[in-house]
Design an enzyme around this catalytic site. Structure first.
Site, PDB file in Angstrom:
ATOM      1  N   ASP A 101     -16.064  14.006 -51.321  1.00  7.39           N
ATOM      2  CA  ASP A 101     -15.919  14.072 -49.841  1.00  7.39           C
ATOM      3  C   ASP A 101     -14.605  14.988 -49.501  1.00  7.39           C
ATOM      4  OD1 ASP A 101     -16.590  14.568 -47.117  1.00  7.39           O
ATOM      5  OD2 ASP A 101     -17.209  12.452 -47.159  1.00  7.39           O
TER       6      ASP A 101
HETATM    7  C1  BGC Z   1     -18.062  14.489 -44.069  1.00  8.86           C
HETATM    8  C2  BGC Z   1     -19.075  15.239 -45.119  1.00  8.86           C
HETATM    9  C3  BGC Z   1     -18.789  16.691 -44.911  1.00  8.86           C
HETATM   10  C4  BGC Z   1     -17.571  17.293 -45.382  1.00  8.86           C
HETATM   11  C5  BGC Z   1     -17.258  18.754 -44.954  1.00  8.86           C
HETATM   12  C6  BGC Z   1     -16.537  15.075 -44.317  1.00  8.86           C
HETATM   13  O1  BGC Z   1     -15.754  14.657 -43.377  1.00  8.86           O
HETATM   14  O2  BGC Z   1     -17.939  13.091 -44.802  1.00  8.86           O
HETATM   15  O3  BGC Z   1     -20.340  14.709 -44.834  1.00  8.86           O
HETATM   16  O4  BGC Z   1     -19.919  17.282 -45.597  1.00  8.86           O
HETATM   17  O5  BGC Z   1     -16.580  16.506 -44.135  1.00  8.86           O
HETATM   18  O6  BGC Z   1     -17.481  19.016 -43.699  1.00  8.86           O
END
Ligand code: BGC
Length: 866
Positions: free
Chosen positions: A280
């Protein structure tokens, strides 16, 4: 002999009592054992051709090209949420990774589809697939290589958790089917899906390890992990997802982004995952550690503190290869997985480059906004990718609408009914469409939650506009305060709109930091008071609720004037017409609750409360085990206000004529042995020439962009010749492969687990006087001989009819697999079932609450079909 219990579809009250005493494995000393080395990809036949193509080019790549594909170029270093470096000699561009699970985030001319929870509420597999196709087409049209969705974790373990709405509901099978259908649809277009967040990311507060402290640890026992949280991920891998995103949090005190058991052991070995695993955003915590634990891609590439130009990988990964710390075989596997996935989806053929920027809506701007000084150019081409996806979006929003209550057939409304409409939730955002970044506010009709799981609305038809379009007789009071002195005539009907919002932790809305900390599970903006005030003046009140998840209705649900209640979930751009289609009876409601609605929040186990503590790591012990949502209510013998699966129609249905067919006999408690793993690509293991990561001549560096290059690569000495530089490998690290797990063998696990053991077909008949669609939900009841505590009912399949005219009928075929009738045997590390299905009960109804009592079973339960 399998006993088949089938009830009439009538909605009788909740009667399902606990059948077994609770005995939950405890997670007292949470520990995640090591699992090394990382299994190489390419051993499954579905991926052979893609891996062969990948091997040909990876074998010819330089170290710099390989590292490029594994590491993001840095936060805000390109148009997408994240992008890798490129390998242009082989036609591989910077791969664009971008949100969201419901539409292209921070873009233009895209569809804002209904959110996952709304899709779950349709219980419609075809709509789930179609939305996936729409999402994939829009990703492709904008040049997004990897669309960051679907979400199947969180799974509503915590009803107040901020992001449950991004997934499909509170049941593993509903999540699994929603996720798998989305993946199949999305990837049919060539876009790569990213199944997320793996795993245990059930609350927003304190999810992330940062300079401020550690993220929480979700302490989950092995059986609970397999039967609840892993279940939808297994189905997503089985559906062929090209990538998986690791969650922010720890699981059993080991960070997901470098948890070797989760990535190497469970995902890649047991589930046979052949695609690539990413972090993530900013969740990487170590370079060598994460590489050894099986991570394949670091996103967006930055180290602990973003925008400094530092990375755990990038040039540091180059260094660790040259000094021998990370085996070259591991890097080759990372890159082969990424390139094979690119081939698997056909992205080598005419896949567009990004033609939008998520950083700005301007036509021109900096190409690398994170760089401070950046070249500029055209960043937005405003490509319209909406196609006819509004039709799918409207169908989902409409067919998800869940009618909880409809006394005296108050709904549908007649077109000339005298209406008063109350609540800001009926109207537009008073600050303008998309005025809140990432939908981080609750202003106007709630179309989605907030955070990265959102997109801009290309347009929005509000309920107010749609109602005004249908009837000239409505009076609108778009306020959350009830007007004083209102004296409606006796026949007037009040439509009261209320909502409940939540989202992702980086935005706080009205004191809710993602999770619903401040509002509890009640309506926002004094919504309950608004309903009560309307009920004090009107004799007929219809309540329409837009909500991210469970909401407590007790302040007003039993008031006599409150005749009808609809949950319209999170409808996206089609909020208005999807609702008027139902309110005025052009369609009967056919949505069903994808979670339980309790009487009180205290009905849930204490262990699913939000956790907050200022110092030290939060230990979030999943002590309720497999008993979340309706499994808990059954087990604790608590009657909810509305059971999981509940949803009324304007017509009525019967379910009859069951035919049970044995397809694959369950002649043993465990699956037949798996086949051995196929071969995987192999490459020379000689450490590459350091010059492969020397800065190219006359290279124009972008400040803070993450590159694979090193200043003086020739000076790097191998660890084997420099014992003082030896890397302290993690406990349990080994290069000797594990024996192949017996529960594995194919994508998602041992293929025999997915053998259909039984099909059950039922005849669904419209017994009422209006047309409508019905959902047949199949729940299994495992007998005591399974020798484990199990919930007395577990949803395993469902089917939705087409529109049935009065008197019309349709046969719905439901499948039950070996895995559906199994428990995870922790000792044996395999799924164990009931031989021949002996004593298994299969229940079919329109909701969990409609399945009936023991006496109903006695009447209908004797050996149908066998
Ligand atoms: C989120 C993800 C997301 C990523 C990119 C993170 O903060 O948990 O679900 O895909 O950011 O934006």
């Amino acid at each position: 002999m399998i006993l088949l219990y089938l009830t009439l579809s009538c909605l009788i009250s909740w009667t399902l009592a606990a059948q077994r005493s609770p005995h939950h494995p405890r997670a007292d000393a949470a520990y995640s054992p090591p699992y090394y080395p990382a299994p190489n990809g390419g051993w499954l036949s579905e991926w052979t051709s893609a891996y062969e193509k990948a091997q040909k080019i990876v074998g010819n790549m330089t170290l710099a090209e390989k590292v490029n594909l594994t590491t993001g170029t840095g936060e805000f270093m390109g148009p997408c949420a994240g992008q890798t470096g490129s390998a242009l000699r082989f036609g591989i561009p910077n791969l664009c990774l971008h949100d969201s699970p419901l539409g292209i985030r921070n873009s233009d001319h895209n569809t804002a589809f209904p959110a996952g929870v709304t899709v779950g509420a349709t219980f419609d597999k075809d709509l789930m697939y179609e939305r996936g196709v729409g999402l994939g087409e829009e990703a492709r049209g904008k040049g997004v290589n990897v669309l960051l969705g679907p979400v199947v974790g969180p799974t509503f373990r915590k009803p107040r958790g901020g992001r449950g709405w991004e997934g499909f509901g509170a049941d593993p099978s509903l999540q699994a089917i929603g996720g798998a259908q989305t993946i199949k649809g999305m990837q049919s277009t060539g876009a790569i899906s990213c199944l997320k967040h793996f795993i245990g990311n059930e609350q927003e507060m304190h999810r992330e390890t940062s300079v401020l402290g550690p993220g929480y640890s979700s302490n989950i026992d092995d059986r609970t992990l397999h039967e609840i949280y892993l279940w939808p991920f297994a189905e997503g891998v089985r559906a062929g997802t090209g990538s998986v995103m690791m969650a922010y949090n720890d699981v059993n005190r080991s960070a997901c982004s470098q948890n070797s058991l989760l990535i190497n052991g469970i995902l890649k070995d047991e589930l046979g995952f052949q695609g690539f695993v990413m972090t993530d955003w900013l969740a990487q915590m170590g370079g060598v550690s994460s590489a050894l634990a099986g991570l394949d891609m670091a996103m967006p590439g930055d180290g602990l503190i973003p925008l400094l130009g530092d990375s755990y990988w990038g040039s540091e990964l180059s260094r660790s290869i040259l000094n021998g710390t990370v085996p070259l075989e591991r890097l080759n596997d990372m890159v082969t997985r990424i390139v094979a996935t690119w081939y698997q989806m056909g992205q080598d053929e005419d896949y567009p480059l990004p033609n939008f920027s998520s950083n700005t809506l301007d036509e021109t701007g900096p190409l690398y906004p994170g760089a401070l000084i950046s070249p500029t150019g055209v960043v937005n081409q405003y490509v319209n990718v909406e196609g006819t996806h509004n039709i799918t979006a409207n169908a989902i929003a409409r067919d998800a609408i869940t009618l909880l209550k409809n006394d005296n057939n108050t709904l549908p409304l007649s077109k000339n009914a005298s209406l008063h409409v109350f609540g800001t939730d009926a109207g537009a955002n008073s600050d303008g469409l998309n005025s809140c970044s990432d939908q981080g506010c609750d202003n106007g009709v709630l179309t989605m939650g907030w955070g990265s799981g959102t997109s801009r609305l290309p347009y929005l038809v509000t309920p107010q506009e749609a109602i005004a379009n249908v009837t000239p007789t409505a009076t609108f009071h778009i306020s959350d305060t009830f007007p004083s002195g209102l004296t409606p005539n006796a026949s007037s009907i009040a439509l009261v709109f209320i909502n409940a919002d939540s989202g992702e932790n980086y935005i706080t809305v009205e004191n809710n930091p993602g999770d619903r900390t401040t509002t509890d599970l009640y309506a926002w903006h004094n919504g309950d008071e608004l309903v009560e005030a309307a009920a004090a003046v009107f004799s007929r009140v219809v309540v329409i609720i837009h909500t991210v998840g469970p909401i407590i209705l007790e302040n007003w649900i039993d008031l006599d004037p409150v005749k009808a209640v609809l949950i319209a979930h999170l409808p996206g751009q089609e909020a208005g017409y999807s609702l008027t289609d139902i309110l005025y009876g052009d369609y009967s409601p056919s949505g069903h609750l994808p979670y339980t609605i309790p009487f009180n929040e205290s009905n849930y186990p204490a262990s699913v409360s939000l956790l907050n503590q200022p110092f030290g790591q939060i230990q979030d012990d999943f002590t309720e085990g497999i008993y979340i949502d309706y499994r808990h209510f059954l087990n604790a013998n608590i009657t909810p206000r509305y059971p999981f699966g509940h949803g009324l129609s304007y017509t009525t249905f019967s379910i009859s004529d069951p035919v049970l067919t044995t397809v694959t006999p369950l002649d043993s408690a465990y699956s037949p042995s798996r086949t051995a793993k196929g071969s995987t690509p192999s490459y020379p293991t000689t450490i590459p020439d350091p010059d492969e990561v020397a800065w190219p001549d006359n290279f124009n560096r972008i400040w803070r962009y993450l590159y694979p290059y090193l200043d003086d690569p020739d000076s790097i000495v191998s660890n084997s010749t420099n014992s003082s530089a030896a890397y302290p490998y993690p406990d349990g690290y080994t290069t000797t492969a594990h024996p192949a797990p017996r529960a594995g063998g194919g994508q998602g696990g041992n293929p025999a687990l997915f053998d259909v053991a039984f099909t059950l077909s039922v005849l669904v008949t419209n017994t009422g006087s209006r047309s409508g669609r019905a959902v047949a939900q199949l729940y299994v009841e495992l007998p005591d001989t399974i020798d484990a505590d199990v919930p007395s009912r577990q949803l395993r399949d469902f089917g939705k009819t087409g529109t049935l005219q009065p008197g019309g009928s349709e046969t719905v075929v439901l499948n039950v697999t070996r895995k559906d009738l199994s428990v995870w045997d922790v000792g044996v590390q395999d799924w164990r079932t009931v031989v021949d299905g002996e004593g298994v009960g299969l229940w079919v109804g329109e909701s969990l609450g409609s399945l009936g009592e023991r006496d109903v079973r006695a009447i209908f339960g004797r050996g149908w079909g066998l």
